[in-house]
Design a protein around this motif. Sequence first.
Motif: not given
Length: 390
Positions: A104-111
């Motif tokens: 969730g953190i990785g995807g949220s940061l990328y998006g």
Amino acid sequence: MSVLTRLDSYQRRRPWLGKAIAVGYKFADDRSSYLAALIAYYGFLSLFPMLLLLVTALGFALHGDPHLQQQVLHSALRQFPVIGDQLGQNIRSFHGSGVALAVGIGGSLYGALGVASAIQNAFNTIWAVPQHRRPTALAARLRGLLLLAILATGIVLSSGLAALTASAHAWGTSLDLGVRAAAVPVSVAVDAGLLLLTFKVLTDRHLRVRLLWPEALGGALVWQVLLAVSTYYIGHQLRGATATYGLFGIVLGLLAWIYLGAVTLVVCAQSAAVRSRQLWPRSVAASFTDDAELTSADRRAYASYAAAAAYKPYEEISVEFHQSPARAGDSDARPDPDVRPDPGARPLPEARPLPEARPLPEARPLPEARPGDRAATPATPTGPSAPPRG
């Protein structure tokens, strides 16, 4: 007088219509539909990781209170009306997971960083910021983190307001009506403040808040309308639909909802730029014919488009406007007072007069023939004489 000329003169006399037409012209000039599509793409890409991060964080933070978990979750999911109800019905329990938290953190940061970069590009294009003044890749990512913090703050405030409204419903009818009546203006004020912060943080130009608040307030009102329409769409159009149709309806509805939100954001920025930079009224006839006279707002807009293409601070770009061939041959055409001559242009040399032609000398008369002179006979070619005939 043609129809275009009448429409042009009509919109120039009415500021509200002239500003609306100027916003439409600038929306088309900047290709804002593509800018909104890029924002919507990254927004759709970051939405599900952000929801996964929200659910996992609630599982860790409120592990001992399942009732409060459900209340906060449903309050937060109300901000996503297209998929919020579906997620709320399918989530039964909260279990904090380290893998889910990392994803969730990785995807949220990328998006979120992609959304921030797309919004920065849109705002800088709208405000005609030169290329050399735009942020570097690292600075853009740092601003993306700041935007993520702003959005998280907005979600927390909106979720708290929704939770307060849900709690007031259980206390009584009169209190419920009062809280619901006060929740709408508070939500609009929170959304307007978030939009103002987004304008200030993600635009590489000094913007005054007093020039931005009308567009921020209008964008917040449109956002509330989008929430109401999407809630009606879920409640009436997708209720009782089959699994396949409901899946496609949810995905398409979510994409449309995000894209309309991105278009609202871009149109608000366009309106603020047109109003604060006096980019109106525009010439209506100039879009349909080449011999129409440009207004001063047209010249400022076209000059800003050219100046925004400067990639180096020592790069100088100058813009000149000349008469079209059709108007250049018109004897009644007036010189344009807004067109300034180029100071670096060299004047053409004056044409020198041609020298006067000298008269030819008079021909001398031939001498008169004297008596006894032989008549001139034509010369015969030399060579052997023909043999006499027998």
